[in-house]
Design a protein around this motif. Structure first.
Motif, PDB file in Angstrom:
ATOM      1  N   ASP A 122     -21.735  -8.031  28.308  1.00 54.16           N
ATOM      2  CA  ASP A 122     -21.972  -9.464  27.721  1.00 54.16           C
ATOM      3  C   ASP A 122     -23.131  -9.536  27.310  1.00 54.16           C
ATOM      4  OD1 ASP A 122     -19.533 -10.482  28.726  1.00 54.16           O
ATOM      5  OD2 ASP A 122     -20.323 -11.341  30.365  1.00 54.16           O
ATOM      6  N   ILE A 123     -24.271  -8.784  27.998  1.00 51.20           N
ATOM      7  CA  ILE A 123     -25.519  -8.764  27.451  1.00 51.20           C
ATOM      8  C   ILE A 123     -25.766  -8.092  26.134  1.00 51.20           C
ATOM      9  CG2 ILE A 123     -28.032  -7.614  27.837  1.00 51.20           C
ATOM     10  CD1 ILE A 123     -27.480  -8.159  30.926  1.00 51.20           C
ATOM     11  N   LYS A 132     -28.471   5.326  22.290  1.00 60.28           N
ATOM     12  CA  LYS A 132     -29.057   6.651  22.674  1.00 60.28           C
ATOM     13  C   LYS A 132     -29.024   6.665  24.221  1.00 60.28           C
ATOM     14  CE  LYS A 132     -33.057   9.813  22.218  1.00 60.28           C
ATOM     15  NZ  LYS A 132     -34.370  10.097  21.619  1.00 60.28           N
ATOM     16  N   LYS A 133     -29.397   5.821  25.200  1.00 64.55           N
ATOM     17  CA  LYS A 133     -29.611   5.848  26.437  1.00 64.55           C
ATOM     18  C   LYS A 133     -28.169   5.809  27.204  1.00 64.55           C
ATOM     19  CE  LYS A 133     -32.444   2.185  26.527  1.00 64.55           C
ATOM     20  NZ  LYS A 133     -33.250   1.234  27.059  1.00 64.55           N
ATOM     21  N   ASN A 134     -27.181   5.343  26.517  1.00 68.30           N
ATOM     22  CA  ASN A 134     -26.014   5.268  26.910  1.00 68.30           C
ATOM     23  C   ASN A 134     -24.883   6.389  26.573  1.00 68.30           C
ATOM     24  OD1 ASN A 134     -25.961   2.748  28.749  1.00 68.30           O
ATOM     25  ND2 ASN A 134     -27.228   2.046  27.051  1.00 68.30           N
ATOM     26  N   ASN A 135     -25.479   7.250  26.349  1.00 72.30           N
ATOM     27  CA  ASN A 135     -24.599   8.528  25.822  1.00 72.30           C
ATOM     28  C   ASN A 135     -23.530   8.329  24.833  1.00 72.30           C
ATOM     29  OD1 ASN A 135     -23.559  11.192  26.281  1.00 72.30           O
ATOM     30  ND2 ASN A 135     -21.713  10.231  27.701  1.00 72.30           N
ATOM     31  N   GLY A 136     -24.014   7.434  23.717  1.00 71.42           N
ATOM     32  CA  GLY A 136     -23.430   7.272  22.517  1.00 71.42           C
ATOM     33  C   GLY A 136     -22.535   6.021  22.554  1.00 71.42           C
ATOM     34  N   HIS A 137     -22.708   5.048  23.777  1.00 71.57           N
ATOM     35  CA  HIS A 137     -22.152   3.822  23.635  1.00 71.57           C
ATOM     36  C   HIS A 137     -23.150   2.547  23.749  1.00 71.57           C
ATOM     37  CE1 HIS A 137     -17.882   5.590  23.910  1.00 71.57           C
ATOM     38  NE2 HIS A 137     -18.580   6.378  24.408  1.00 71.57           N
ATOM     39  N   PHE A 138     -22.793   1.303  23.381  1.00 67.26           N
ATOM     40  CA  PHE A 138     -23.717   0.316  23.765  1.00 67.26           C
ATOM     41  C   PHE A 138     -24.013   0.095  25.415  1.00 67.26           C
ATOM     42  CE2 PHE A 138     -22.393  -0.812  19.466  1.00 67.26           C
ATOM     43  CZ  PHE A 138     -23.490  -0.817  18.522  1.00 67.26           C
ATOM     44  N   VAL A 139     -23.123   0.439  25.786  1.00 67.29           N
ATOM     45  CA  VAL A 139     -23.381   0.262  27.533  1.00 67.29           C
ATOM     46  C   VAL A 139     -22.656   1.302  28.263  1.00 67.29           C
ATOM     47  CG1 VAL A 139     -24.258  -2.133  27.575  1.00 67.29           C
ATOM     48  CG2 VAL A 139     -21.828  -1.505  27.508  1.00 67.29           C
ATOM     49  N   LEU A 140     -23.203   1.559  29.342  1.00 69.26           N
ATOM     50  CA  LEU A 140     -22.303   2.183  30.427  1.00 69.26           C
ATOM     51  C   LEU A 140     -21.898   3.560  30.115  1.00 69.26           C
ATOM     52  CD1 LEU A 140     -19.927  -0.762  31.311  1.00 69.26           C
ATOM     53  CD2 LEU A 140     -21.990  -0.147  32.583  1.00 69.26           C
ATOM     54  N   GLY A 141     -22.088   4.091  29.157  1.00 67.92           N
ATOM     55  CA  GLY A 141     -21.835   5.681  28.569  1.00 67.92           C
ATOM     56  C   GLY A 141     -20.455   5.739  28.655  1.00 67.92           C
ATOM     57  N   LYS A 142     -19.722   4.731  28.151  1.00 66.34           N
ATOM     58  CA  LYS A 142     -18.056   4.857  27.894  1.00 66.34           C
ATOM     59  C   LYS A 142     -17.661   3.614  27.072  1.00 66.34           C
ATOM     60  CE  LYS A 142     -17.231   2.158  32.192  1.00 66.34           C
ATOM     61  NZ  LYS A 142     -17.052   2.006  33.556  1.00 66.34           N
ATOM     62  N   VAL A 162     -16.702  -4.966  19.744  1.00 70.09           N
ATOM     63  CA  VAL A 162     -17.168  -6.208  19.118  1.00 70.09           C
ATOM     64  C   VAL A 162     -18.516  -5.927  18.432  1.00 70.09           C
ATOM     65  CG1 VAL A 162     -17.877  -8.391  19.849  1.00 70.09           C
ATOM     66  CG2 VAL A 162     -16.023  -7.546  20.963  1.00 70.09           C
ATOM     67  N   ASN A 163     -19.486  -5.226  18.691  1.00 71.76           N
ATOM     68  CA  ASN A 163     -20.546  -4.938  18.190  1.00 71.76           C
ATOM     69  C   ASN A 163     -20.395  -4.254  16.798  1.00 71.76           C
ATOM     70  OD1 ASN A 163     -21.911  -6.349  20.094  1.00 71.76           O
ATOM     71  ND2 ASN A 163     -22.611  -4.385  21.202  1.00 71.76           N
ATOM     72  N   VAL A 164     -19.637  -3.414  16.704  1.00 71.67           N
ATOM     73  CA  VAL A 164     -19.363  -2.508  15.662  1.00 71.67           C
ATOM     74  C   VAL A 164     -18.575  -3.336  14.743  1.00 71.67           C
ATOM     75  CG1 VAL A 164     -17.875  -0.510  14.590  1.00 71.67           C
ATOM     76  CG2 VAL A 164     -19.378  -0.206  16.535  1.00 71.67           C
ATOM     77  N   ALA A 165     -17.700  -4.048  15.056  1.00 72.77           N
ATOM     78  CA  ALA A 165     -16.962  -4.900  14.119  1.00 72.77           C
ATOM     79  C   ALA A 165     -17.805  -5.869  13.384  1.00 72.77           C
ATOM     80  CB  ALA A 165     -15.932  -5.753  14.844  1.00 72.77           C
ATOM     81  N   ILE A 166     -19.106  -6.826  14.210  1.00 75.49           N
ATOM     82  CA  ILE A 166     -19.837  -7.494  13.662  1.00 75.49           C
ATOM     83  C   ILE A 166     -21.039  -6.685  12.752  1.00 75.49           C
ATOM     84  CG2 ILE A 166     -21.880  -9.003  14.401  1.00 75.49           C
ATOM     85  CD1 ILE A 166     -19.017 -10.349  14.808  1.00 75.49           C
ATOM     86  N   LEU A 167     -21.689  -5.889  13.691  1.00 76.01           N
ATOM     87  CA  LEU A 167     -22.667  -5.079  12.587  1.00 76.01           C
ATOM     88  C   LEU A 167     -22.364  -4.405  11.300  1.00 76.01           C
ATOM     89  CD1 LEU A 167     -24.357  -3.005  15.609  1.00 76.01           C
ATOM     90  CD2 LEU A 167     -25.308  -5.032  14.168  1.00 76.01           C
ATOM     91  N   ASP A 168     -20.833  -4.048  11.263  1.00 73.86           N
ATOM     92  CA  ASP A 168     -20.362  -3.739  10.159  1.00 73.86           C
ATOM     93  C   ASP A 168     -20.207  -4.813   9.120  1.00 73.86           C
ATOM     94  OD1 ASP A 168     -18.693  -1.603   8.289  1.00 73.86           O
ATOM     95  OD2 ASP A 168     -16.993  -3.221   8.783  1.00 73.86           O
ATOM     96  N   MET A 169     -19.756  -5.941   9.525  1.00 77.50           N
ATOM     97  CA  MET A 169     -19.561  -7.181   8.579  1.00 77.50           C
ATOM     98  C   MET A 169     -21.129  -7.332   8.201  1.00 77.50           C
ATOM     99  SD  MET A 169     -20.342 -10.788   9.053  1.00 77.50           S
ATOM    100  CE  MET A 169     -20.282 -10.938  10.742  1.00 77.50           C
ATOM    101  N   LEU A 170     -22.083  -7.612   9.051  1.00 76.40           N
ATOM    102  CA  LEU A 170     -23.397  -7.961   8.942  1.00 76.40           C
ATOM    103  C   LEU A 170     -24.119  -7.044   7.817  1.00 76.40           C
ATOM    104  CD1 LEU A 170     -24.795  -9.026  12.491  1.00 76.40           C
ATOM    105  CD2 LEU A 170     -24.175 -10.672  10.474  1.00 76.40           C
ATOM    106  N   GLN A 171     -23.740  -5.904   7.733  1.00 78.78           N
ATOM    107  CA  GLN A 171     -24.412  -5.201   6.856  1.00 78.78           C
ATOM    108  C   GLN A 171     -24.037  -5.059   5.356  1.00 78.78           C
ATOM    109  OE1 GLN A 171     -24.511  -0.909   7.800  1.00 78.78           O
ATOM    110  NE2 GLN A 171     -22.359  -0.733   7.792  1.00 78.78           N
TER     111      GLN A 171
END
Length: 204
Positions: free
Chosen positions: A90-91, A139-149, A156-165
């Motif tokens: 969520d964060i 980088k801190k999460n092993n290639g993911h936004f959270v939890l390393g998985k 959700v973040n990729v869908a939004i960031l792709d749209m925003l750019q």
């Protein structure tokens, strides 16, 4: 029998795309109903709180994108293993939402002078700040936004960031290799890749 879902939203990616990514990932069947901004005034009063996206199911109209996305993410076991991990997802999503709200406010600003001032702050301060922080998170999460998985935060973040750019007509990943990595990784998921290849072409 599986529920029947109808997604009602503008003919853009926008806030509908996180839901479409989750539907694609989970193989959830739905009807993708789209309408134009010109058609919206006649439809607005029929939508809960006059807002979209809306998901219709069993004769009921549901709203609030992230609440609906969180529900489907739970069904797909993408919210983490416990309440703590769910909060970290969520964060991350709420952080990208903070960036989205600022970019969308700029994009739909009617006053040209105010819009130019917002753009200057976004391009020179806000976007670089968020992209650096998000890149560090990946980088801190092993290639993911959270939890390393893989979690719904990635989808959700990729869908939004792709749209925003695309909305900003600039690359968010050119100087952020970790961010590029997770965006490429999500876009390469077979179900997501198939959706992206066949979805209607829109500006953002």
């Amino acid at each position: 029998m599986a529920p029947k879902y109808t997604l009602k939203y503008f003919h853009i990616r926008g806030l509908g795309e996180p839901l479409r990514f989750l539907f694609a990932y989970g193989g959830i069947d739905y009807e993708d109903v789209r309408f134009t901004f010109e058609e919206w005034p006649a439809l607005k009063s029929s939508m809960p709180y006059g807002k979209v996206p809306v998901i219709e199911t069993d004769g009921e109209d549901l709203h609030q994108t992230l609440a609906m996305a969180r529900y489907f993410a739970r069904q797909l076991k993408l919210t983490g293993d416990d309440d703590w991990e769910a909060m970290l997802c969520d964060i991350s999503i709420d952080t990208v939402t903070d960036l989205r709200l600022q970019i969308v406010a700029y994009n739909f600003e009617a006053d040209e002078d105010a819009k130019e001032k917002k753009k200057e702050v976004l391009v020179n301060e806000t976007i670089p700040f968020y992209l650096e922080k998000l890149d560090d998170d990946v980088k801190k999460n092993n290639g993911h936004f959270v939890l390393g998985k893989l979690t719904w935060a990635d989808l959700v973040n990729v869908a939004i960031l792709d749209m925003l750019q695309d909305m900003m007509q600039m690359s968010f990943t050119e100087n952020h290799t970790n961010l590029k990595g997770i965006m490429d990784k999500v876009m390469a998921i077979p179900q997501i890749k198939e959706w992206v290849e066949k979805r209607p072409k829109t500006s953002f």
